[in-house]
Write an enzyme that holds these catalytic residues in place. Structure first.
Site, PDB file in Angstrom:
ATOM      1  N   HIS A  28       0.855  -1.194   0.000  1.00  0.00           N
ATOM      2  CA  HIS A  28       0.000   0.000   0.000  1.00  0.00           C
ATOM      3  C   HIS A  28       0.883   1.233   0.000  1.00  0.00           C
ATOM      4  O   HIS A  28       1.240   1.784   1.037  1.00  0.00           O
ATOM      5  CB  HIS A  28      -0.936   0.002   1.214  1.00  0.00           C
ATOM      6  CG  HIS A  28      -1.900   1.142   1.225  1.00  0.00           C
ATOM      7  ND1 HIS A  28      -2.886   1.277   2.164  1.00  0.00           N
ATOM      8  CD2 HIS A  28      -2.042   2.221   0.403  1.00  0.00           C
ATOM      9  CE1 HIS A  28      -3.591   2.380   1.942  1.00  0.00           C
ATOM     10  NE2 HIS A  28      -3.082   2.964   0.869  1.00  0.00           N
ATOM     11  N   HIS A  30       1.568   4.766  -2.744  1.00  0.00           N
ATOM     12  CA  HIS A  30       1.192   5.498  -3.949  1.00  0.00           C
ATOM     13  C   HIS A  30       2.443   6.099  -4.591  1.00  0.00           C
ATOM     14  O   HIS A  30       3.217   6.774  -3.904  1.00  0.00           O
ATOM     15  CB  HIS A  30       0.221   6.628  -3.609  1.00  0.00           C
ATOM     16  CG  HIS A  30      -1.067   6.157  -3.025  1.00  0.00           C
ATOM     17  ND1 HIS A  30      -2.225   6.049  -3.769  1.00  0.00           N
ATOM     18  CD2 HIS A  30      -1.394   5.749  -1.775  1.00  0.00           C
ATOM     19  CE1 HIS A  30      -3.206   5.604  -2.996  1.00  0.00           C
ATOM     20  NE2 HIS A  30      -2.725   5.409  -1.782  1.00  0.00           N
ATOM     21  N   HIS A 228      -9.394   0.899  -1.661  1.00  0.00           N
ATOM     22  CA  HIS A 228      -9.330   1.770  -0.490  1.00  0.00           C
ATOM     23  C   HIS A 228     -10.713   1.814   0.154  1.00  0.00           C
ATOM     24  O   HIS A 228     -11.693   2.204  -0.498  1.00  0.00           O
ATOM     25  CB  HIS A 228      -8.946   3.192  -0.902  1.00  0.00           C
ATOM     26  CG  HIS A 228      -7.471   3.392  -1.088  1.00  0.00           C
ATOM     27  ND1 HIS A 228      -6.737   2.656  -1.966  1.00  0.00           N
ATOM     28  CD2 HIS A 228      -6.614   4.262  -0.492  1.00  0.00           C
ATOM     29  CE1 HIS A 228      -5.470   3.057  -1.923  1.00  0.00           C
ATOM     30  NE2 HIS A 228      -5.370   4.024  -1.019  1.00  0.00           N
ATOM     31  N   GLU A 231     -11.502   3.872   5.754  1.00  0.00           N
ATOM     32  CA  GLU A 231     -10.505   4.829   6.235  1.00  0.00           C
ATOM     33  C   GLU A 231     -11.234   6.045   6.803  1.00  0.00           C
ATOM     34  O   GLU A 231     -11.428   6.159   8.011  1.00  0.00           O
ATOM     35  CB  GLU A 231      -9.557   5.240   5.110  1.00  0.00           C
ATOM     36  CG  GLU A 231      -8.479   6.214   5.562  1.00  0.00           C
ATOM     37  CD  GLU A 231      -7.750   6.865   4.396  1.00  0.00           C
ATOM     38  OE1 GLU A 231      -6.719   7.505   4.649  1.00  0.00           O
ATOM     39  OE2 GLU A 231      -8.238   6.767   3.254  1.00  0.00           O
ATOM     40  N   ASP A 309       1.865   4.312   2.642  1.00  0.00           N
ATOM     41  CA  ASP A 309       0.868   5.107   1.939  1.00  0.00           C
ATOM     42  C   ASP A 309       1.528   6.173   1.056  1.00  0.00           C
ATOM     43  O   ASP A 309       1.729   5.962  -0.126  1.00  0.00           O
ATOM     44  CB  ASP A 309      -0.098   5.743   2.943  1.00  0.00           C
ATOM     45  CG  ASP A 309      -1.448   6.099   2.347  1.00  0.00           C
ATOM     46  OD1 ASP A 309      -1.680   5.813   1.162  1.00  0.00           O
ATOM     47  OD2 ASP A 309      -2.289   6.655   3.068  1.00  0.00           O
ATOM     48  N   ASP A 310       1.831   7.334   1.609  1.00  0.00           N
ATOM     49  CA  ASP A 310       2.488   8.442   0.890  1.00  0.00           C
ATOM     50  C   ASP A 310       3.703   8.883   1.696  1.00  0.00           C
ATOM     51  O   ASP A 310       3.669   9.908   2.394  1.00  0.00           O
ATOM     52  CB  ASP A 310       1.518   9.610   0.717  1.00  0.00           C
ATOM     53  CG  ASP A 310       0.339   9.254  -0.181  1.00  0.00           C
ATOM     54  OD1 ASP A 310       0.537   9.161  -1.404  1.00  0.00           O
ATOM     55  OD2 ASP A 310      -0.774   9.078   0.348  1.00  0.00           O
TER      56      ASP A 310
END
Length: 370
Positions: A28, A30, A228, A231, A309-310
């Protein structure tokens, strides 16, 4: 894992070097969240574009609403449903808009693989949401081909292997989603192994029915599915992902903890959650690490992986987040080996690569305990 560890109590710190040494995958993450400051400075100069604010604060999520004007696209990435998220997503639009040539796209892909390799990651399922990449509208397959060239070069140089999860934006229409799947099925871009959907579920509402046909066609075409959900909104989105979108894996999914029946379903069907604690805390899903349901999910028997994630705008690396999780929740080195094992098993890597990585992890574990 110590299931009853007090997250506020001090724990023995596990060195990040030991975490980097663990063979593992990341499932996971990006691509849009991995541009370094150097990447952006070079791309901005090449494109003749000024930075939208001081370089020293460009990754400060709290400032993004202040220096970025609204844009047409507001999707991808994480999803807290807050003003901070909106600005963050606009920032990703601006950043990816700097990538205008195949050479630049390939360079971004190569840099991603190098960054993953530095964290000891052997394989990554990277999420790419083309709606952020403004210069490539109508040329999404060309973008994927350019990225694949960069990933190919990285693999040839011994860096992290990468598969691409093409991500729909929640606000796209059913027809757009079906057209995308048709293009992916017909043209079969290299390294595209999965269909995903991301964006702010709190803003768009439930989208399972809208994308049901697209995901069904993706399954028939042999594409894996990851969604996704759970969340910024509650368990309903996770149910939709499972029942309507044939999701094999859930990105985030932390709100599942509120629904015992859903937890039972996740355990029974061995659905893994790609959890990203730092992202959840940074974007206000939970107020702090101590409040995060990660330990409760594990205690319930859910297959959980730890991801970033980021990572660049969140100021982290995978080994840093694993070290913090270990300190917060009392995880041992054996627990982190378990996270590594689950990351490989939950990935969309080929069966041969999974076998090799698991064998490497077994050898590493044996050497560590001998």
């Amino acid at each position: 894992m110590h299931p009853h560890a007090d997250p506020r109590s001090p724990a023995t710190r596990i060195d990040e070097q030991a975490i980097r040494a663990l063979p593992k995958a990341e499932v996971h993450i990006h691509l849009e969240g991995t541009f370094s400051l150097h990447d952006m400075l070079v791309l901005a100069k090449e494109s003749g574009v000024s930075l939208p604010g001081p370089a020293r604060t460009i990754f400060d999520i709290s400032t993004h609403d202040d220096f970025l004007a609204p844009s047409v696209t507001t999707g991808g990435g994480t999803g807290a449903g807050s003003a901070g998220l909106t600005g963050f997503l606009r920032f990703l639009d601006w950043q990816c808009g700097l990538v205008r040539t195949p050479e630049q796209a390939a360079r971004v892909a190569y840099a991603f693989a190098a960054r993953q390799t530095a964290s000891g990651i052997r394989y990554a399922d990277v999420i790419v949401n083309p709606t952020h990449w403004n210069a490539w509208r109508g040329r999404e397959i060309e973008l994927l081909s350019a990225l694949s060239e960069g990933f190919d070069e990285a693999a040839q140089d011994g860096l992290c292997e990468t598969g691409i999860a093409y991500s729909l934006l929640r606000s796209q229409t059913a027809r757009e989603a079906e057209d995308i799947v048709a293009a992916l099925t017909y043209q079969r871009p290299d390294r595209v192994i999965a269909l995903s959907v991301d964006g702010d579920e709190k803003v768009t509402g439930r989208t399972g029915e809208k994308f049901q046909t697209a995901f069904a066609r993706a399954a028939v075409a042999g594409l894996r599915r990851t969604v996704h959900a759970g969340e910024s909104s509650g368990p309903a989105g996770v149910w939709d992902a499972l029942d309507l979108l044939q999701a094999e894996r859930i990105d985030h999914g932390v709100r599942s903890i509120a629904d015992p029946a859903l937890i039972e379903r996740l355990v029974r069907d061995e659905i893994s959650l790609g959890v990203c604690p730092r992202s959840n805390v940074s974007l206000g899903i939970y107020p702090d690490w101590a409040s995060h349901p990660l330990p409760r999910l594990l205690e319930a028997g859910v297959r959980v992986t730890l991801n970033t994630d980021d990572p660049v705008p969140l100021g982290t690396t995978l080994e840093a987040d694993w070290a913090v999780a270990a300190a917060q929740f009392g995880f041992t080195e054996a627990d982190l080996t378990g996270f590594a094992r689950r990351s490989i098993e939950a990935s969309f890597a080929s069966d041969d690569l999974k076998r090799d990585l698991l064998a490497e992890l077994d050898a590493h574990e044996a050497a560590s305990t001998s």
